[in-house]
Design a protein around this motif. Structure first.
Motif, PDB file in Angstrom:
ATOM      1  N   MET A   1       1.057  -1.318  -0.048  1.00  0.00           N
ATOM      2  CA  MET A   1       0.054   0.050   0.014  1.00  0.00           C
ATOM      3  C   MET A   1       0.843   1.171   0.096  1.00  0.00           C
ATOM      4  SD  MET A   1      -3.454   0.038   0.720  1.00  0.00           S
ATOM      5  CE  MET A   1      -4.633   1.248   0.485  1.00  0.00           C
ATOM      6  N   THR A   2       0.428   2.264  -0.700  1.00  0.00           N
ATOM      7  CA  THR A   2       1.239   3.411  -0.912  1.00  0.00           C
ATOM      8  C   THR A   2       0.626   4.513  -0.183  1.00  0.00           C
ATOM      9  OG1 THR A   2       2.257   5.117  -2.249  1.00  0.00           O
ATOM     10  CG2 THR A   2       0.327   4.099  -3.169  1.00  0.00           C
ATOM     11  N   ASP A   3       1.309   5.530   0.267  1.00  0.00           N
ATOM     12  CA  ASP A   3       0.863   6.683   0.976  1.00  0.00           C
ATOM     13  C   ASP A   3       0.878   7.839  -0.101  1.00  0.00           C
ATOM     14  OD1 ASP A   3       0.501   5.410   3.172  1.00  0.00           O
ATOM     15  OD2 ASP A   3       2.355   6.261   4.069  1.00  0.00           O
ATOM     16  N   ARG A   4       1.231   7.758  -1.227  1.00  0.00           N
ATOM     17  CA  ARG A   4       1.184   8.934  -2.299  1.00  0.00           C
ATOM     18  C   ARG A   4      -0.127   9.151  -2.921  1.00  0.00           C
ATOM     19  NH1 ARG A   4       5.896   7.177  -6.523  1.00  0.00           N
ATOM     20  NH2 ARG A   4       4.293   5.785  -7.371  1.00  0.00           N
ATOM     21  N   ALA A   5      -0.407  10.518  -3.093  1.00  0.00           N
ATOM     22  CA  ALA A   5      -1.538  10.939  -3.833  1.00  0.00           C
ATOM     23  C   ALA A   5      -1.665  10.338  -5.128  1.00  0.00           C
ATOM     24  CB  ALA A   5      -1.602  12.360  -3.841  1.00  0.00           C
ATOM     25  N   ARG A   6      -2.877   9.944  -5.486  1.00  0.00           N
ATOM     26  CA  ARG A   6      -3.365   9.200  -6.732  1.00  0.00           C
ATOM     27  C   ARG A   6      -4.008  10.246  -7.617  1.00  0.00           C
ATOM     28  NH1 ARG A   6      -4.971   5.294  -4.985  1.00  0.00           N
ATOM     29  NH2 ARG A   6      -7.127   5.586  -4.740  1.00  0.00           N
ATOM     30  N   ILE A   7      -3.615  10.265  -8.814  1.00  0.00           N
ATOM     31  CA  ILE A   7      -4.050  11.183  -9.819  1.00  0.00           C
ATOM     32  C   ILE A   7      -4.875  10.473 -11.110  1.00  0.00           C
ATOM     33  CG2 ILE A   7      -3.964  12.866 -11.439  1.00  0.00           C
ATOM     34  CD1 ILE A   7      -1.657  14.109  -9.883  1.00  0.00           C
ATOM     35  N   LEU A   8      -5.976  10.783 -11.432  1.00  0.00           N
ATOM     36  CA  LEU A   8      -6.728  10.103 -12.560  1.00  0.00           C
ATOM     37  C   LEU A   8      -6.631  11.110 -13.708  1.00  0.00           C
ATOM     38  CD1 LEU A   8      -8.456   7.714 -13.926  1.00  0.00           C
ATOM     39  CD2 LEU A   8     -10.350   8.919 -13.161  1.00  0.00           C
ATOM     40  N   LEU A   9      -5.811  10.690 -14.515  1.00  0.00           N
ATOM     41  CA  LEU A   9      -5.696  11.365 -16.036  1.00  0.00           C
ATOM     42  C   LEU A   9      -6.615  10.989 -16.784  1.00  0.00           C
ATOM     43  CD1 LEU A   9      -4.312  13.230 -17.849  1.00  0.00           C
ATOM     44  CD2 LEU A   9      -2.673  11.768 -18.101  1.00  0.00           C
ATOM     45  N   VAL A  10      -7.408  11.717 -17.272  1.00  0.00           N
ATOM     46  CA  VAL A  10      -8.434  11.341 -18.490  1.00  0.00           C
ATOM     47  C   VAL A  10      -8.340  12.123 -19.519  1.00  0.00           C
ATOM     48  CG1 VAL A  10     -10.930  11.291 -18.575  1.00  0.00           C
ATOM     49  CG2 VAL A  10     -10.283  11.018 -16.410  1.00  0.00           C
ATOM     50  N   ASP A  11      -7.971  11.427 -20.761  1.00  0.00           N
ATOM     51  CA  ASP A  11      -7.669  11.935 -21.830  1.00  0.00           C
ATOM     52  C   ASP A  11      -7.585  10.895 -23.033  1.00  0.00           C
ATOM     53  OD1 ASP A  11      -6.198  13.348 -24.210  1.00  0.00           O
ATOM     54  OD2 ASP A  11      -5.968  14.961 -22.725  1.00  0.00           O
ATOM     55  N   ASP A  12      -8.187  11.085 -24.089  1.00  0.00           N
ATOM     56  CA  ASP A  12      -7.913  10.020 -25.004  1.00  0.00           C
ATOM     57  C   ASP A  12      -6.876  10.106 -26.065  1.00  0.00           C
ATOM     58  OD1 ASP A  12      -9.220  12.327 -26.126  1.00  0.00           O
ATOM     59  OD2 ASP A  12      -9.858  11.318 -27.784  1.00  0.00           O
ATOM     60  N   GLU A  13      -6.142  10.963 -25.920  1.00  0.00           N
ATOM     61  CA  GLU A  13      -4.909  11.205 -26.617  1.00  0.00           C
ATOM     62  C   GLU A  13      -3.824  10.506 -26.296  1.00  0.00           C
ATOM     63  OE1 GLU A  13      -4.227  15.111 -28.450  1.00  0.00           O
ATOM     64  OE2 GLU A  13      -6.260  15.758 -27.778  1.00  0.00           O
TER      65      GLU A  13
END
Length: 81
Positions: A1-13
């Motif tokens: 398990m990680t303590d790092r923040a998670r970012i969801l990148l939403v892009d079709d390119e």
């Protein structure tokens, strides 16, 4: 398990995914990538991110609609790309 923040990148390119994903990872973030609005909504529901970076021009759903639907299940910050 990680303590790092998670970012969801939403892009079709693919070029954006290949440029922004590694850049965010190099800054210490975990990055999930979704190429469609449907994939983004599934990702938010299944593995809630700390931040969503959202492109408005998606192939299946309009980005503003994705934003509205995310708001029905989450208060995660959304940055429009």
């Amino acid at each position: 398990m990680t303590d790092r923040a998670r970012i969801l990148l939403v892009d079709d390119e693919i070029a954006i995914q290949r440029a922004v994903g590694p850049l965010l990872r190099s800054r210490g973030y975990d990055v999930d990538i979704a190429g469609t609005g449907a994939d983004a909504l599934n990702a938010v529901a299944q593995r809630p991110p700390h931040l969503v970076v959202l492109d408005l021009g998606l192939p299946d759903l309009e980005g503003t609609g994705v934003c509205r639907r995310i708001r029905t299940i989450s208060t995660v910050p959304i940055v429009v790309l």
